[in-house]
Design an enzyme around this catalytic site. Structure first.
Site, PDB file in Angstrom:
ATOM      1  N   GLU A 173     116.564  14.154   9.078  1.00 42.26           N
ATOM      2  CA  GLU A 173     115.104  13.902   8.238  1.00 42.26           C
ATOM      3  C   GLU A 173     114.181  12.713   8.503  1.00 42.26           C
ATOM      4  OE1 GLU A 173     115.070  16.329   4.311  1.00 42.26           O
ATOM      5  OE2 GLU A 173     115.909  14.669   3.526  1.00 42.26           O
TER       6      GLU A 173
ATOM      7  N   CYS B 238     112.996   7.172  -0.762  1.00 47.91           N
ATOM      8  CA  CYS B 238     114.400   6.166  -0.567  1.00 47.91           C
ATOM      9  C   CYS B 238     115.410   7.099  -1.277  1.00 47.91           C
ATOM     10  CB  CYS B 238     113.970   4.607  -1.109  1.00 47.91           C
ATOM     11  SG  CYS B 238     112.713   3.589   0.248  1.00 47.91           S
TER      12      CYS B 238
ATOM     13  N   CYS C 112     126.445   8.884   6.147  1.00 49.26           N
ATOM     14  CA  CYS C 112     126.306   7.964   5.801  1.00 49.26           C
ATOM     15  C   CYS C 112     127.487   7.523   5.540  1.00 49.26           C
ATOM     16  CB  CYS C 112     125.155   7.499   4.946  1.00 49.26           C
ATOM     17  SG  CYS C 112     125.498   5.471   5.440  1.00 49.26           S
TER      18      CYS C 112
ATOM     19  N   CYS D 199     126.932   4.618  -1.159  1.00 54.06           N
ATOM     20  CA  CYS D 199     126.279   3.676  -2.777  1.00 54.06           C
ATOM     21  C   CYS D 199     126.027   4.880  -3.536  1.00 54.06           C
ATOM     22  CB  CYS D 199     124.888   2.925  -1.427  1.00 54.06           C
ATOM     23  SG  CYS D 199     125.025   1.333  -0.676  1.00 54.06           S
TER      24      CYS D 199
ATOM     25  N   CYS E 211     122.535   7.124  -3.971  1.00 57.06           N
ATOM     26  CA  CYS E 211     121.657   7.647  -3.345  1.00 57.06           C
ATOM     27  C   CYS E 211     122.296   8.533  -1.709  1.00 57.06           C
ATOM     28  CB  CYS E 211     121.562   6.347  -1.610  1.00 57.06           C
ATOM     29  SG  CYS E 211     121.002   6.724   0.157  1.00 57.06           S
TER      30      CYS E 211
ATOM     31  N   CYS F 129     109.443   6.824   8.937  1.00 57.26           N
ATOM     32  CA  CYS F 129     110.920   6.532   8.255  1.00 57.26           C
ATOM     33  C   CYS F 129     111.944   7.293   9.556  1.00 57.26           C
ATOM     34  CB  CYS F 129     110.805   6.572   6.951  1.00 57.26           C
ATOM     35  SG  CYS F 129     112.842   5.860   6.157  1.00 57.26           S
TER      36      CYS F 129
HETATM   37  N1  SAH Z   1     121.497   1.813   5.597  1.00 57.10           N
HETATM   38  C1  SAH Z   1     120.404   1.197   4.807  1.00 57.10           C
HETATM   39  C2  SAH Z   1     118.631   2.040   6.140  1.00 57.10           C
HETATM   40  C3  SAH Z   1     118.906   3.320   4.157  1.00 57.10           C
HETATM   41  S1  SAH Z   1     117.221   2.005   3.779  1.00 57.10           S
HETATM   42  C4  SAH Z   1     120.035   0.702   4.054  1.00 57.10           C
HETATM   43  O1  SAH Z   1     121.116   0.119   2.941  1.00 57.10           O
HETATM   44  O2  SAH Z   1     119.599  -1.093   3.796  1.00 57.10           O
HETATM   45  C5  SAH Z   1     116.583   2.935   2.416  1.00 57.10           C
HETATM   46  C6  SAH Z   1     116.920   2.235   1.247  1.00 57.10           C
HETATM   47  O3  SAH Z   1     116.285   2.853   0.084  1.00 57.10           O
HETATM   48  C7  SAH Z   1     118.392   1.359   0.342  1.00 57.10           C
HETATM   49  O4  SAH Z   1     117.584  -0.104   0.490  1.00 57.10           O
HETATM   50  C8  SAH Z   1     118.776   1.608  -0.112  1.00 57.10           C
HETATM   51  O5  SAH Z   1     118.972   1.661  -1.204  1.00 57.10           O
HETATM   52  C9  SAH Z   1     116.901   2.735  -0.472  1.00 57.10           C
HETATM   53  N2  SAH Z   1     117.808   3.572  -1.862  1.00 57.10           N
HETATM   54  C10 SAH Z   1     118.852   3.896  -2.051  1.00 57.10           C
HETATM   55  N3  SAH Z   1     118.885   4.997  -3.068  1.00 57.10           N
HETATM   56  C11 SAH Z   1     117.502   5.123  -3.668  1.00 57.10           C
HETATM   57  C12 SAH Z   1     116.886   5.986  -4.833  1.00 57.10           C
HETATM   58  N4  SAH Z   1     117.293   6.505  -5.763  1.00 57.10           N
HETATM   59  N5  SAH Z   1     115.638   4.649  -5.665  1.00 57.10           N
HETATM   60  C13 SAH Z   1     115.979   4.225  -4.277  1.00 57.10           C
HETATM   61  N6  SAH Z   1     115.669   3.277  -3.550  1.00 57.10           N
HETATM   62  C14 SAH Z   1     117.079   4.161  -3.103  1.00 57.10           C
END
Ligand code: SAH
Length: 367
Positions: A96, A351, A125, A129, A132, A118
């Protein structure tokens, strides 16, 4: 039809394209720049349409090479104008990418509206986390340079074809699916291609790459100066970070912060620390104190991202009051903290909400 496998030109950085065109195909060197412009600026993938090349060269290219961008499997447009594309790659995998309208008010002399795109860098991935959606998919594979930049080309073509105003993609953030520093070579190639003066000529100041912090890669990326760095911090101490992002936390927070202290920055440049705000989990007074200690040693600004709910997690998004209260407490400690407004939540484009499975898309549609 020739037996030789077609060479995918969108996967070739300029020097490699040059080698292929001049050494393998025996064309004149100045053709390389022309072909590069057709691919990257004019966004043309049909060799027959490359009208400033001799017929014979066009025929040879069609025989030996291809220019294949991802195809659009689905587009969803949010009430706030955010547009999410589900793209299908050549092997049938899906990723996406999201176009986000710029917040800055349009000035009368602005020719066109501005967008931020974006970009995803991996299918799935590996970081898993806990908050996410992409992490749920697990890791499937790295995206090639052509696939990473195909997101830009597909979005440019879409805007060109569907929006009479022809908005411009002004900023790029590598914040979609995947961990960019775990696909470093292709990500760096994509940045060099974007910035090539005869191509799209993006300035490094309009590109940000976000990482959860990968030791191997951070130094090389920093020294390249190819884009701004954003780091997903999300917790101000190792114990909590280990709970929220167990794999990223394999690199101890202390060491990540030390690497950021010596990270090469240009004048007035600052590292962005992204901080997901999860109600009751990482927004308490002790976290404010810990963040203050961290920020005292860094040239950094803090981006607060209110947690976007994702299925099957124990977490809760902060209320606007809780968010404001946390932000104020940080300001009181002298920390530059800015709440990043979430867009595209109604189409799961915010995000952490990118997951690109057909099933997930089907559910969303059925909902
Ligand atoms: N892997 C990289 C790039 C992904 S950026 C990184 O971790 O930075 C996507 C951003 O959205 C990251 O900061 C991630 O932690 C955040 N993110 C992930 N899940 C989220 C959620 N449920 N709500 C808000 N932000 C989230």
């Amino acid at each position: 039809m020739s037996d030789t496998k077609l060479v995918e030109l969108c996967d070739l950085p300029y020097p490699e394209l040059e080698r292929f065109i001049v050494e393998k195909l025996g064309m004149k060197r100045f053709r390389v720049g022309q072909i590069w412009q057709w691919i990257w600026v004019r966004n043309v993938s049909d060799f027959a349409a490359m009208t400033d090349l001799p017929q014979a060269d066009r025929a040879l290219l069609s025989e030996r090479a291809s220019i294949r961008w991802p195809s659009i499997a689905d587009v969803r447009v949010s009430g706030d104008g955010t547009t999410k594309f589900l793209l299908e790659l050549a092997d049938g995998e899906h990723v996406e990418t999201v176009l986000i309208p710029s917040d800055a008010p349009r000035r009368p002399h602005d020719a066109a509206a501005r967008m931020t795109q974006c970009l995803s860098t991996q299918v799935g991935c590996a970081m898993a986390c806990s908050f996410c959606s992409t992490g749920r998919l697990g890791f499937r594979r790295n995206m090639t340079m052509g696939e990473i930049l195909g997101q830009v080309q597909v979005a440019r073509a879409y805007l060109h074809d569907t929006q009479p105003e022809r908005p411009i993609i002004r900023n790029l953030v590598y914040m979609g699916m995947g961990e960019p520093l775990l696909n470093l070579a292709n990500v760096m190639d994509s940045l060099r291609t974007l910035q090539h003066p005869r191509g799209l000529a993006f300035s490094p100041r309009r590109i940000t790459v976000s990482t959860c912090g990968i030791e191997k890669g951070m130094k090389e990326f920093g020294e390249s100066g190819l884009a701004f760095l954003a780091v997903s911090l999300h917790a101000p101490n190792q114990r909590l970070r280990g709970q929220l992002m167990p794999r990223a936390a394999h690199w101890p927070l202390e060491e990540l912060l030390a690497a950021l202290e010596s990270y090469p920055l240009k004048t007035r440049e600052r590292i962005t620390l992204e901080y997901l705000v999860i109600a009751g989990v990482n927004n308490q007074p002790e976290h404010v104190r810990e963040l203050a200690r961290i920020c005292a040693h860094l040239k950094a600004k803090l981006n607060l991202i209110p947690y976007n709910p994702t299925p099957d997690t124990p977490y809760r998004a902060p209320t606007p009051e809780e968010l404001l209260c946390f932000e104020k407490a940080l300001w009181a400690k002298g920390i530059t903290a800015i709440v990043r407004k979430s867009k595209g939540q109604d189409i799961e484009a915010a995000c952490g909400q990118l997951c690109a499975t057909h099933e997930a898309q089907a559910e969303q549609k059925g909902a």
